[in-house]
Design an enzyme around this catalytic site. Sequence first.
Site, short mmCIF file in Angstrom:
data_model
loop_
_atom_site.label_atom_id
_atom_site.label_comp_id
_atom_site.label_asym_id
_atom_site.label_seq_id
_atom_site.Cartn_x
_atom_site.Cartn_y
_atom_site.Cartn_z
N LEU A 8 0.83 -1.21 0.00
CA LEU A 8 0.00 0.00 0.00
C LEU A 8 0.87 1.25 0.00
O LEU A 8 0.58 2.24 0.69
CB LEU A 8 -0.94 -0.02 1.21
CG LEU A 8 -1.83 -1.29 1.29
CD1 LEU A 8 -2.63 -1.28 2.57
CD2 LEU A 8 -2.75 -1.38 0.07
N MET A 11 1.85 3.87 -4.99
CA MET A 11 1.05 3.36 -6.09
C MET A 11 -0.13 2.52 -5.59
O MET A 11 -1.27 2.73 -5.97
CB MET A 11 1.92 2.50 -7.02
CG MET A 11 2.98 3.26 -7.77
SD MET A 11 2.33 4.28 -9.12
CE MET A 11 1.90 3.02 -10.34
N ASP A 30 -0.55 -4.64 4.19
CA ASP A 30 0.77 -4.03 4.06
C ASP A 30 1.53 -4.32 5.35
O ASP A 30 0.91 -4.54 6.40
CB ASP A 30 0.65 -2.52 3.84
CG ASP A 30 1.96 -1.89 3.38
OD1 ASP A 30 2.15 -1.71 2.16
OD2 ASP A 30 2.80 -1.57 4.25
N GLY A 122 2.10 6.82 -12.27
CA GLY A 122 2.77 7.48 -11.17
C GLY A 122 1.79 8.07 -10.18
O GLY A 122 0.69 7.53 -9.96
N LYS A 188 5.71 -2.74 -20.81
CA LYS A 188 5.92 -1.66 -19.85
C LYS A 188 7.41 -1.31 -19.76
O LYS A 188 7.78 -0.14 -19.64
CB LYS A 188 5.41 -2.08 -18.47
CG LYS A 188 5.76 -1.13 -17.31
CD LYS A 188 5.24 0.30 -17.56
CE LYS A 188 5.18 1.10 -16.26
NZ LYS A 188 6.40 1.17 -15.49
N HIS A 191 8.18 0.76 -22.63
CA HIS A 191 7.55 2.06 -22.34
C HIS A 191 8.49 2.92 -21.50
O HIS A 191 8.72 4.10 -21.79
CB HIS A 191 6.23 1.81 -21.61
CG HIS A 191 5.63 2.99 -20.92
ND1 HIS A 191 6.10 3.48 -19.70
CD2 HIS A 191 4.62 3.81 -21.28
CE1 HIS A 191 5.38 4.52 -19.35
NE2 HIS A 191 4.48 4.76 -20.29
N GLU A 195 10.42 6.33 -22.24
CA GLU A 195 10.27 7.45 -21.30
C GLU A 195 11.62 8.08 -20.97
O GLU A 195 11.76 9.31 -20.95
CB GLU A 195 9.59 6.91 -20.03
CG GLU A 195 9.51 7.84 -18.84
CD GLU A 195 9.11 7.05 -17.58
OE1 GLU A 195 8.08 6.35 -17.62
OE2 GLU A 195 9.84 7.13 -16.57
#
Lengths: 339, 339, 339, 339
Positions: A8, A11, A30, A122, A188, A191, A195
């Site tokens: 937790l 994100m 968590d 994000g 990803k 990606h 980025e």
Amino acid sequence: MQIAMIGLGRMGANMVRRLLRAGHECHVYDVSAEAVAGLVAEGARGAGSVEELVGGLEAPRTVWLMLPAAITGDSVTGLLGLLDPGDAIVDGGNSSYRDDIDRAETAAAQGIDYVDCGTSGGVWGLERGYCLMIGGPDRAVSRIEPVFAALAPGVDAAPRTPGATGDPSPAEQGWLHCGPSGAGHFVKMVHNGIEYALMGAYAEGLNIIRNAGVGVRAAEVDAETAPLREPRYYPFDGIDLPAVAEVWRRGSVVGSWLLDLTAEALRSDPGLEQFAGRVSDSGEGRWTSIAAIEEGVSAPLLTAALYSRFASRGSELFADKVESAQRLGFGGHLEKSGS
Amino acid sequence: MQIAMIGLGRMGANMVRRLLRAGHECHVYDVSAEAVAGLVAEGARGAGSVEELVGGLEAPRTVWLMLPAAITGDSVTGLLGLLDPGDAIVDGGNSSYRDDIDRAETAAAQGIDYVDCGTSGGVWGLERGYCLMIGGPDRAVSRIEPVFAALAPGVDAAPRTPGATGDPSPAEQGWLHCGPSGAGHFVKMVHNGIEYALMGAYAEGLNIIRNAGVGVRAAEVDAETAPLREPRYYPFDGIDLPAVAEVWRRGSVVGSWLLDLTAEALRSDPGLEQFAGRVSDSGEGRWTSIAAIEEGVSAPLLTAALYSRFASRGSELFADKVESAQRLGFGGHLEKSGS
Amino acid sequence: MQIAMIGLGRMGANMVRRLLRAGHECHVYDVSAEAVAGLVAEGARGAGSVEELVGGLEAPRTVWLMLPAAITGDSVTGLLGLLDPGDAIVDGGNSSYRDDIDRAETAAAQGIDYVDCGTSGGVWGLERGYCLMIGGPDRAVSRIEPVFAALAPGVDAAPRTPGATGDPSPAEQGWLHCGPSGAGHFVKMVHNGIEYALMGAYAEGLNIIRNAGVGVRAAEVDAETAPLREPRYYPFDGIDLPAVAEVWRRGSVVGSWLLDLTAEALRSDPGLEQFAGRVSDSGEGRWTSIAAIEEGVSAPLLTAALYSRFASRGSELFADKVESAQRLGFGGHLEKSGS
Amino acid sequence: MQIAMIGLGRMGANMVRRLLRAGHECHVYDVSAEAVAGLVAEGARGAGSVEELVGGLEAPRTVWLMLPAAITGDSVTGLLGLLDPGDAIVDGGNSSYRDDIDRAETAAAQGIDYVDCGTSGGVWGLERGYCLMIGGPDRAVSRIEPVFAALAPGVDAAPRTPGATGDPSPAEQGWLHCGPSGAGHFVKMVHNGIEYALMGAYAEGLNIIRNAGVGVRAAEVDAETAPLREPRYYPFDGIDLPAVAEVWRRGSVVGSWLLDLTAEALRSDPGLEQFAGRVSDSGEGRWTSIAAIEEGVSAPLLTAALYSRFASRGSELFADKVESAQRLGFGGHLEKSGS
């Protein structure tokens, strides 16, 4: 639908919030009891241990991990001891897709579905939604679709691409089942490789503008330093960088969300004085370049972006010393303290 | 206000249209009488020669050039013979900022203002507006402001940057007075340098995804070729590239206008079969890298993007032959026909 | 001393010859009976199978493998079933150092020493000697030292480094025990990574000289192509490249063995017409860049050299098409057939 | 023959010594009377001014300049006022070849020959001889040939290239008339561009070996840092770099004079502690990359070598800050103080 979230942090907590808003039943765990309590106050169901978390779910269970890559492996191993055939694990963190491939094999041997979900967005994801790149068995991906749809931004987040008609595809809604286990994190990963290069492109360009006044600054003249041949072409001292980033945001070819963020950062701190310029990398950029190399595919920009980050942290120091030593060796050149 | 436009190609004609819509009085000239007639039909005032064009304007005149860089110089020289002190020339094309600096000196000696205006927006500018990066004397830039404002997209084209309040600045409206003559094209030059790198970043990333199935394709085994050590990690043959580009458009960190265009191109032609892969460059990318070098500033991504374009047109062929010759020389390695 | 060699290709056969000349007892095997017979005629002892080869050796045995990387693994596995504790396997081929680390563990569990020996020298090694970079247990490396010494060029192959006195170290003789298993191939891997970049450096430079006459060649002028601003600075059509390579061989800072080979290649074929420019890579260059990335160390030249090889074989084609598609999208630019 | 030398620094003085040894009549001048006196003591004829120097020569005169690039232009202008038609100026320094082209035009208008001579050899040239790359009119180059021959290393400095027979060509002796004025410095410029990349290749490779022990060093684990996936493959802490450089000097493909110097530097200071790692560049590397760009030729290694030098002096700092600002913007990532 019912879903469990382990992890937790920045994100994970926001993803739970977004799922709660969409009406999903979120069970959360968590290591920080405080993090759990915070989300319980917002409507989630808390658990004091992974065992308790899993025990509170109905089969087929869906357990989503949102953990640092270094911890995910052990967590998966633990979960595999608690879950039943037909259950699914979703790794939404930044794991290597190679770990997905390995873990999916192990999970499949137990009849458990392993889904990897690359998650971009994000700290803005709670409001903007998350872009989800998913790999794994059809059975699990289909079953978890309502969760993906709730996390994704939805089609209205951008104008539809010309030519796209009819019901928006999942990709148009912001989530995509890319292929078998690992395919989500692979996409990803790339990606993030992209980025890095997008960020570097703006950074280099702004740096060039920032130094456009070298022709009007005093320069030393000696045998070690070539004079700027035509200083009259570098008179632009003090171009307003925040304004440049701002003007590019409208009507130009380089408009992007990263440019929006850059404009915002420069507006509040034009010299970026709060930063030391040590740029971290969290793995995906490295893995992207490694994939390019192993595929035999040239990726000079993506790797240059990565290497610039390494260099920002001093990785080239010894190499630079070797060159200074060589210059001393063949030419008697001593290092200079200036630039 | 009254303005003259010379050069009614793709860019110039649309800029006139946008100015006409905003109520400006546009006098136009082009070597193509047809191009002139077309805009006259839309409300512009046509001229059959540059002399006629200039003769029809009231002082102080403003003559905007929208011409190929190779022709602009001669056109400026001609205009300087026709204009009076207080008049202004605006070069809105893709000239080198160095030419601006030289030409502005010549013009200033005659009391004429030389304004350079880097213009981004391409074929979309008519509807989206143009992002304008301007250099030149305050007197002229102030006077021409209504034209800049009409061409620019306006503040509503993007959300205001957090922290920006009050009346929108010109930069927020999409035009910026960057500095003295040459500063506009300098900023536009760097803009294009960045553009090349942004394009290259997406291109490289998509290429890596396209080759993610090398592990399942047959590979030869000989002393010249290293086997892929772990083919199990490259099983992703056939990831849907149009869908990948689409999914990144919503919620991800890499969203941009260039990505929108990429998604559109891939949607209509997933294999991009209509292209041969010879990528042109029109000068600004070269000049950006040269500026970096002369400033002594590292710009690995921007230059890599440029070099990839050169290489796409075969510029490395002889260099590659040298390496093959060296390999034959030290190792007896013969070139292979496969990859 | 007694040594067995498996793999009598270009490298292996010459190494046997060099060992025979030094008086060592060489037992040889290859899948090609012809290759075996050839060396038997030169004084080696031939074997018809690996089993026969191993059976003819006295303990502790030393079996040297000189095989393509793709085959070495199976061969090691087979040998481990035939050897006894105290024996040693030497892998002199181009294996990944990672395989060495893995194989050495397996071998050590059986009490067998695994030695990796990176071997440079190519087709010239028979006369010049081989540069040997060795990893593995001290016990085996010490025992095999006479073989390393015979294969290495010896101290006279180059002037002693100033400051080096006394008995020449092994490194000065051309062989080095770099560290534990894998260290030899690691150093050899980086050696090859450097080699790629050295080759690329000469190749790029010669290509720039070859194109130094662009100012006197006709160039097209249109909106897609920036005119060369100052063609007067590119008048050097037809500089004699073979002579340039030759002149650099004496007294210059760039003198090297690779330059010697380059000069020789250009002398015999100034246009290098016999080559298509498809440059192979055999693994070490890839692994070097991957090592840099995993170490977090910037290596822009080494990786650029690698990527140029990939690009020479067309790996960038799809990426280039993406850029052409983007240019069409934002600017209506059509691809040009010329360069 | 009779020759005058202006500029008696590191390079110029040694060149005079080498010419004196060969029996040439050397007239010398420098702003430092001490430098003049030193060479007079060795047999040169000193002058107290340029005028006196020129006055002491017989026509056709040959005046060789060995000055910092920044000063050469003024010196040439002064000389042109003193020389007569048929005389020759030789610029042996590190001027831009563009200046040669411009100056040669001016000189030619007066009937004076302008010769540019790129000179490699550094502090070693006195003993090894200088590699000379020459541009200019045939008349002057032919006349000055004895000087070039005396300065050059001579054919014995390296084995003749296989296939070269008969009388050694000038290139084989270490000097080459490359073409018209400017061609000499152009070839020397590219020579230095290559030199930068050769240096960088060794530097990067040694740095990778130096960091081969990252797998056995403690590494932090958090969401910002990806764990090294397989630390077992990076166990090589403390590989002996001086020995590695030494072993590569014999029999390997990467042997070169720069490697010899690198081995020497590492032998005397294995950690290169005396260097700060700020690597200067003196112009030619910049000009080489600019030439590549203007020619439209890809030169990724040469430019990467240049950019690494810029970066070693901190040129990327602002660009790095931009990236840190972007990371904070989209992900809330704070900069880390470690690497």
